[in-house]
Design an enzyme around this catalytic site. Sequence first.
Site, PDB file in Angstrom:
ATOM      1  N   HIS A 121       8.774   1.543   0.345  1.00  0.00           N
ATOM      2  CA  HIS A 121       9.521   1.672  -0.916  1.00  0.00           C
ATOM      3  C   HIS A 121       9.138   2.942  -1.656  1.00  0.00           C
ATOM      4  O   HIS A 121       8.001   3.409  -1.595  1.00  0.00           O
ATOM      5  CB  HIS A 121       9.368   0.425  -1.797  1.00  0.00           C
ATOM      6  CG  HIS A 121       7.978   0.108  -2.250  1.00  0.00           C
ATOM      7  ND1 HIS A 121       7.442   0.609  -3.414  1.00  0.00           N
ATOM      8  CD2 HIS A 121       7.027  -0.689  -1.717  1.00  0.00           C
ATOM      9  CE1 HIS A 121       6.220   0.130  -3.581  1.00  0.00           C
ATOM     10  NE2 HIS A 121       5.936  -0.662  -2.564  1.00  0.00           N
ATOM     11  N   ASP A 123       9.635   3.462  -5.027  1.00  0.00           N
ATOM     12  CA  ASP A 123       9.243   3.277  -6.423  1.00  0.00           C
ATOM     13  C   ASP A 123       7.748   2.971  -6.525  1.00  0.00           C
ATOM     14  O   ASP A 123       7.117   2.507  -5.572  1.00  0.00           O
ATOM     15  CB  ASP A 123      10.053   2.149  -7.068  1.00  0.00           C
ATOM     16  CG  ASP A 123       9.910   0.818  -6.339  1.00  0.00           C
ATOM     17  OD1 ASP A 123      10.011   0.820  -5.092  1.00  0.00           O
ATOM     18  OD2 ASP A 123       9.686  -0.212  -7.004  1.00  0.00           O
ATOM     19  N   ASP A 156       0.533   2.673  -2.463  1.00  0.00           N
ATOM     20  CA  ASP A 156       1.612   1.706  -2.712  1.00  0.00           C
ATOM     21  C   ASP A 156       2.805   2.429  -3.334  1.00  0.00           C
ATOM     22  O   ASP A 156       2.901   2.510  -4.545  1.00  0.00           O
ATOM     23  CB  ASP A 156       1.079   0.612  -3.635  1.00  0.00           C
ATOM     24  CG  ASP A 156       2.055  -0.523  -3.835  1.00  0.00           C
ATOM     25  OD1 ASP A 156       3.007  -0.632  -3.056  1.00  0.00           O
ATOM     26  OD2 ASP A 156       1.862  -1.300  -4.781  1.00  0.00           O
ATOM     27  N   GLU A 190      11.206  -2.183  -5.213  1.00  0.00           N
ATOM     28  CA  GLU A 190      10.348  -3.244  -4.673  1.00  0.00           C
ATOM     29  C   GLU A 190       9.428  -3.811  -5.735  1.00  0.00           C
ATOM     30  O   GLU A 190       9.168  -5.023  -5.765  1.00  0.00           O
ATOM     31  CB  GLU A 190       9.516  -2.694  -3.505  1.00  0.00           C
ATOM     32  CG  GLU A 190       8.731  -3.750  -2.734  1.00  0.00           C
ATOM     33  CD  GLU A 190       7.357  -4.055  -3.334  1.00  0.00           C
ATOM     34  OE1 GLU A 190       6.749  -5.062  -2.952  1.00  0.00           O
ATOM     35  OE2 GLU A 190       6.898  -3.270  -4.198  1.00  0.00           O
ATOM     36  N   ASP A 217       6.436  -3.977   7.469  1.00  0.00           N
ATOM     37  CA  ASP A 217       6.408  -3.548   6.075  1.00  0.00           C
ATOM     38  C   ASP A 217       4.958  -3.347   5.641  1.00  0.00           C
ATOM     39  O   ASP A 217       4.023  -3.588   6.411  1.00  0.00           O
ATOM     40  CB  ASP A 217       7.090  -4.614   5.205  1.00  0.00           C
ATOM     41  CG  ASP A 217       7.444  -4.117   3.801  1.00  0.00           C
ATOM     42  OD1 ASP A 217       7.307  -2.906   3.524  1.00  0.00           O
ATOM     43  OD2 ASP A 217       7.867  -4.948   2.979  1.00  0.00           O
ATOM     44  N   HIS A 461      -2.238  -0.385  -7.893  1.00  0.00           N
ATOM     45  CA  HIS A 461      -1.755  -0.753  -9.226  1.00  0.00           C
ATOM     46  C   HIS A 461      -2.813  -0.483 -10.297  1.00  0.00           C
ATOM     47  O   HIS A 461      -2.597  -0.820 -11.464  1.00  0.00           O
ATOM     48  CB  HIS A 461      -1.314  -2.224  -9.297  1.00  0.00           C
ATOM     49  CG  HIS A 461      -0.042  -2.509  -8.578  1.00  0.00           C
ATOM     50  ND1 HIS A 461       0.765  -3.594  -8.878  1.00  0.00           N
ATOM     51  CD2 HIS A 461       0.589  -1.867  -7.570  1.00  0.00           C
ATOM     52  CE1 HIS A 461       1.817  -3.608  -8.083  1.00  0.00           C
ATOM     53  NE2 HIS A 461       1.723  -2.563  -7.273  1.00  0.00           N
TER      54      HIS A 461
END
Length: 488
Positions: A121, A123, A156, A190, A217, A461
């Site tokens: 992904h 984003d 990520d 995502e 994934d 994150h």
Amino acid sequence: MPMKRLLLSMALGVSVLAVVLVARTLTFKSRQVVPEEATALTVDAQALASRLSGALRLKTVAASEGVPADAEAFAALHAYLAEHFPRVHAELKREVVGAHSLLYTWQGTDASLRPMMLLGHLDVVPVTPGTEGAWAHPPFDGVVADGFVWGRGSLDDKGSVLAQLEAVEALLAAGEKPRRTVLLAFGADEEVGGREGAVVIAKRLQERGVRLESVLDEGGVIMSGTVPGVSAPVALVGTSEKGFVSVVLSVKGEGGHSSMPPPSTAVGVLARAVSRLEAAPMPTRLQGGSRELFTRVGPEMPFGMRLLFANLWLTEPLVVRRLTASPTTNAAVRTTTAVTVFEGGVKDNVLPASARAVVNFRILPGDSVEGVLSHVRATVDDSRVEVGTLDFQSEPSPVSPTDSESWRELERSLRQVFPDVLVSPYLNVAATDSRHFVGLSDNVYRFFPAHLRREDLARIHGKDERIAVTAYADAVRFYAQYLRNAAR
């Protein structure tokens, strides 16, 4: 005499049990494959790092409530990919799905083979306002320093996206052509559920009648020191992922002045309901990837621990008890309960007219959203508490097989590129875009081929997200080898 016979029978029974336990332990042999040597792929690690750093500078932050995604940032990233991966964009079919997601098709030479898919992904999550200064390097500067590429998205998930594109670009440069069609799908939302990216891509493929051989994934990584008694790094490949539902508990009260309170206010009723839920967690089960982790890695442990995991038919209650003692491993064996929001009251001397709590459940495969709701209603057992849900929820995914050809190609590729790494299934406790494709393939796996340390997990994150330059180069090598094996 009867007592003597009883004692002899008990001694004999214990002896037989000991023999069975030891025999099972001695036959609990390694299940790690020994593949042929991989085809060499020479890469320029610094050039790879430089291209990744450029992508990290583009702030493709996922849309959030009331804050739309930056269309210019996503358009700039699309242009950046086209510039830096010219062969991919010349030889693969490229489709823009929705506003910002991408789907690439590398047509294979054998139309009878089902396509395989690599997911990622574009984003990223935002950086918490006011914390930018706490980063070692600014989160969107894509700095390459001290052997790392620093920046939001390095792990990520732009690291995965760019590594996949690097692998395909390198294979194209070498003149390689897959027999099996390869799809690259990169969602742009995502981090907020994938409803305009992965969901739409999956629907489009379904409408075209596409059935996928496999899906790979993001998910697990290569970790050291995560499995007690195992010194070798372990590649944790998610064979399933947990579902989720946020249950809303609501209580209405009379309101009024606090000088004349009822026996229990809306807040008190709600507090007791929440307390009951926390005191009555859902039941444990050692199954799927969580169980297979021990059957795959157990043979690599010292004898005493091998004995434990070779005999789960007997020792499972003990193992589960140990797992539930830690929040990290407890999540692998049960549907978890987390009270995340509690609201009620507006002033210290005013009785609350209402109270509301949100309880987030991460659902173990084998449980369901409806099963969670039934558990909540039965546990709370109070007609004054209304039970509802937030709109966004997801059932747990099916458990993908580890005896399929798709798993074997993935395992073989990992052992070829990382020969010192043990490969094991596990349960992915976080949500990924892969859950939207489980209806298109039985073989859905979740793994990003990067070697991380335990402390690196907090960077996802969090602050100081980064990936080692060498680890990123190895990720490119893995994707190239995996494509050679699975799309041959």
